[in-house]
Structures are given as structure tokens and as C-alpha cells.
Design a protein around this motif. Structure first.
Motif, mmCIF file in Angstrom:
data_model
loop_
_atom_site.group_PDB
_atom_site.id
_atom_site.type_symbol
_atom_site.label_atom_id
_atom_site.label_comp_id
_atom_site.label_asym_id
_atom_site.label_seq_id
_atom_site.Cartn_x
_atom_site.Cartn_y
_atom_site.Cartn_z
ATOM 1 N N UNK A 17 0.894 -1.101 0.063
ATOM 2 C CA UNK A 17 -0.056 -0.024 0.044
ATOM 3 C C UNK A 17 0.812 1.326 -0.142
ATOM 4 N N UNK A 18 0.691 2.027 -1.109
ATOM 5 C CA UNK A 18 1.364 3.154 -1.073
ATOM 6 C C UNK A 18 1.034 4.213 -0.017
ATOM 7 N N UNK A 19 -0.319 4.433 0.300
ATOM 8 C CA UNK A 19 -0.726 5.211 1.152
ATOM 9 C C UNK A 19 -0.372 4.797 2.736
ATOM 10 N N UNK A 20 -0.362 3.600 2.986
ATOM 11 C CA UNK A 20 0.364 3.188 4.386
ATOM 12 C C UNK A 20 1.853 3.565 4.477
ATOM 13 N N UNK A 21 2.417 3.142 3.264
ATOM 14 C CA UNK A 21 4.094 3.402 3.239
ATOM 15 C C UNK A 21 4.238 4.763 3.513
ATOM 16 N N UNK A 22 3.584 5.701 3.176
ATOM 17 C CA UNK A 22 3.702 7.241 3.137
ATOM 18 C C UNK A 22 3.181 7.620 4.548
ATOM 19 N N UNK A 133 -2.902 16.300 7.826
ATOM 20 C CA UNK A 133 -2.325 15.785 6.712
ATOM 21 C C UNK A 133 -3.033 14.500 6.086
ATOM 22 N N UNK A 134 -3.332 14.590 4.676
ATOM 23 C CA UNK A 134 -3.848 13.645 4.057
ATOM 24 C C UNK A 134 -3.130 12.799 2.917
ATOM 25 N N UNK A 135 -2.759 11.637 2.983
ATOM 26 C CA UNK A 135 -1.989 11.069 1.930
ATOM 27 C C UNK A 135 -3.068 10.504 0.906
ATOM 28 N N UNK A 136 -3.257 11.216 -0.029
ATOM 29 C CA UNK A 136 -4.140 10.910 -1.143
ATOM 30 C C UNK A 136 -3.815 10.108 -2.578
ATOM 31 N N UNK A 137 -3.327 8.848 -2.123
ATOM 32 C CA UNK A 137 -2.850 8.024 -3.314
ATOM 33 C C UNK A 137 -3.810 7.745 -4.343
ATOM 34 N N UNK A 169 -6.646 22.915 9.284
ATOM 35 C CA UNK A 169 -5.609 23.289 8.440
ATOM 36 C C UNK A 169 -5.230 22.155 7.747
ATOM 37 N N UNK A 170 -5.757 21.832 6.606
ATOM 38 C CA UNK A 170 -5.498 20.860 5.747
ATOM 39 C C UNK A 170 -4.231 20.792 4.610
ATOM 40 N N UNK A 171 -3.610 19.717 4.680
ATOM 41 C CA UNK A 171 -2.503 19.535 3.413
ATOM 42 C C UNK A 171 -2.732 18.073 2.961
ATOM 43 N N UNK A 172 -2.284 18.008 1.699
ATOM 44 C CA UNK A 172 -2.400 16.909 0.871
ATOM 45 C C UNK A 172 -0.960 16.595 0.331
ATOM 46 N N UNK A 173 -0.773 15.265 0.721
ATOM 47 C CA UNK A 173 0.451 14.551 -0.179
ATOM 48 C C UNK A 173 -0.066 13.522 -1.253
ATOM 49 N N UNK A 174 0.186 13.459 -2.330
ATOM 50 C CA UNK A 174 -0.402 12.788 -3.657
ATOM 51 C C UNK A 174 0.465 12.006 -4.151
ATOM 52 N N UNK A 175 0.636 10.875 -3.751
ATOM 53 C CA UNK A 175 1.408 9.885 -4.794
ATOM 54 C C UNK A 175 0.486 9.253 -5.832
ATOM 55 N N UNK A 176 0.908 9.229 -7.110
ATOM 56 C CA UNK A 176 0.032 8.760 -7.832
ATOM 57 C C UNK A 176 0.777 7.828 -8.792
ATOM 58 N N UNK A 177 -0.314 7.214 -9.854
ATOM 59 C CA UNK A 177 0.213 6.047 -10.669
ATOM 60 C C UNK A 177 0.624 4.826 -9.990
ATOM 61 N N UNK A 178 -0.077 4.586 -8.725
ATOM 62 C CA UNK A 178 0.509 3.433 -7.975
ATOM 63 C C UNK A 178 0.026 2.197 -8.756
#
Length: 217
Positions: A17-22, A133-137, A169-178
């Protein structure tokens, strides 16, 4: 001592899982900054919360003295989730995209913690201003200018919840193309996926340190 509320919702384990890794990278960096702190962890895939019921919903708008036994029981479980959110100095959420939206388990958690007059739509909310902080993979890319830009409902929905409703106070981290390593049709995109994942891991560590320093200030 600082408290981090860490929520994962991917149905896959960390090594798949990319989201779990991040989120794991974020949490480790956070714990380095707050070794004596507290982490409240919820794995919504392994231990999903109950979907909100009529009793849990109506109890949120009624005087506790008037609650039926069913309302009292349902609302007690909801309050536990709300209190975990209120206790948090920072919130970390893994939110992979499933069928253009968030996992239903994460939606169930949100339905429980969003309570008008307590966590939402009130100046007295303890959640107001909390860094989230949301990791939105996601398996493909839904970035501006891509063919599927119009199908990006994860960030737009979570912004409506955390920024517009909870005033966090929202911030996104977006790993894509998983999906590139698993889908032969996307094999040529593997280098872009690997770069995106590495960037997300670095961003997670940096964001964790930034938030930890802000909380400690």
C-alpha cells in the motif's frame, strides 16, 4: 506531550500500500520529534467503525437526558471517535482513491466525527485549526490538465469536510500512478510512479517535522 491521530484506510498491508507506506514515513518522522508523545491509531480496514445510524445521528441533536437507551449506546461510540479527534494536536490520514472516491470505511469515520455544534460549524470547536495531513494516493493521475482531472473527488470532498466544515488546516500529499507496477498497460509509467512515491515519502517526513515543530512551539 503531543498527540497524533493516525488513521489508515487502505485494504492492503503496508508493503503493498502506497498510502500506508507514506503515512508510516510521516509517523516515524513525527515520533522522532515527539518520542514521549502519544499516537492514537485506527486501522479502518482491520477494525472498521460502525456506519452512522439513525440513533447515533438523532442523539447528536438531542439533550442527553432525553436519549433512549439505543441512542445513548450509539452516541457513546460516536463520542469516543470525536474525543480522539479533539485530543489530537495533529491528524494523519491515509486516503487511497477507490472508484474515484475515498474508502467507505473512511467515510463512515467522517460521518461519526462531523457533529454540527461540536466539531463543525462552531467557533468553539476543538478541531478548528488542527493540522490535518492526508495522503491521497491514487492508481492513475487526476492532476490538473490530465484527461481524468474531472474525476478527482477525493481532494475536493476532503477539502469540503476538513477545510470548509471542520475549519482544520488541511494539507495533501498525493502519490499517484500506483497501479503502474501492476498494470502492464501502464508499464511505461513506472518511472513516474517511482518518482512520485519517493517524492511523497520525502514530503511526508518533511511535513511531519514541520507540524511537530509547530505543535511544540
Amino acid at each position: 506531550m503531543a498527540t497524533l491521530l493516525h488513521i489508515d484506510s487502505s485494504v492492503f498491508p503496508t508493503d503493498a500500500s502506497t498510502s500506508r507506506s507514506v503515512t508510516d514515513a510521516f509517523r516515524k518522522a513525527w515520533e522522532e520529534q515527539h518520542p514521549e508523545g502519544t499516537v492514537i491509531y485506527r486501522d479502518l480496514a482491520a477494525d472498521p467503525v460502525a456506519h452512522i445510524t439513525a440513533d447515533a445521528h438523532t442523539a447528536g441533536f438531542a439533550d442527553p437526558a432525553t436519549h433512549t437507551p439505543q441512542q445513548a449506546a450509539a452516541f457513546s461510540a460516536r463520542v469516543q471517535l470525536i474525543e480522539e479527534l479533539e485530543q489530537a494536536d495533529a491528524v494523519l490520514i491515509g486516503a487511497p482513491m477507490y472508484n474515484f472516491s475515498i474508502p467507505s470505511t473512511l467515510k463512515a469515520w467522517l460521518d461519526n466525527v462531523v457533529l454540527i455544534g461540536r466539531t463543525a460549524m462552531t467557533e468553539d470547536s476543538k478541531v478548528k485549526g488542527t493540522p490535518v495531513t492526508v495522503v491521497a494516493s491514487r492508481g492513475g493521475s487526476y492532476a490538473p490538465g490530465t484527461p481524468r482531472e474531472g474525476y478527482e473527488y477525493v481532494q475536493t470532498y476532503l477539502k469540503a469536510i476538513f477545510t470548509d466544515t471542520l475549519a482544520a488546516d488541511l494539507h495533501f500529499i498525493v502519490p499517484e500512478l500506483t497501479m503502474a507496477p501492476q498494470n502492464p498497460a501502464m508499464s511505461e509509467l513506472i518511472p513516474l510512479f517511482e518518482a512520485s512515491r519517493e517524492r511523497a515519502l520525502q514530503d511526508a517526513a518533511a511535513k511531519a517535522k514541520e507540524v511537530a515543530e509547530r505543535v511544540a512551539a
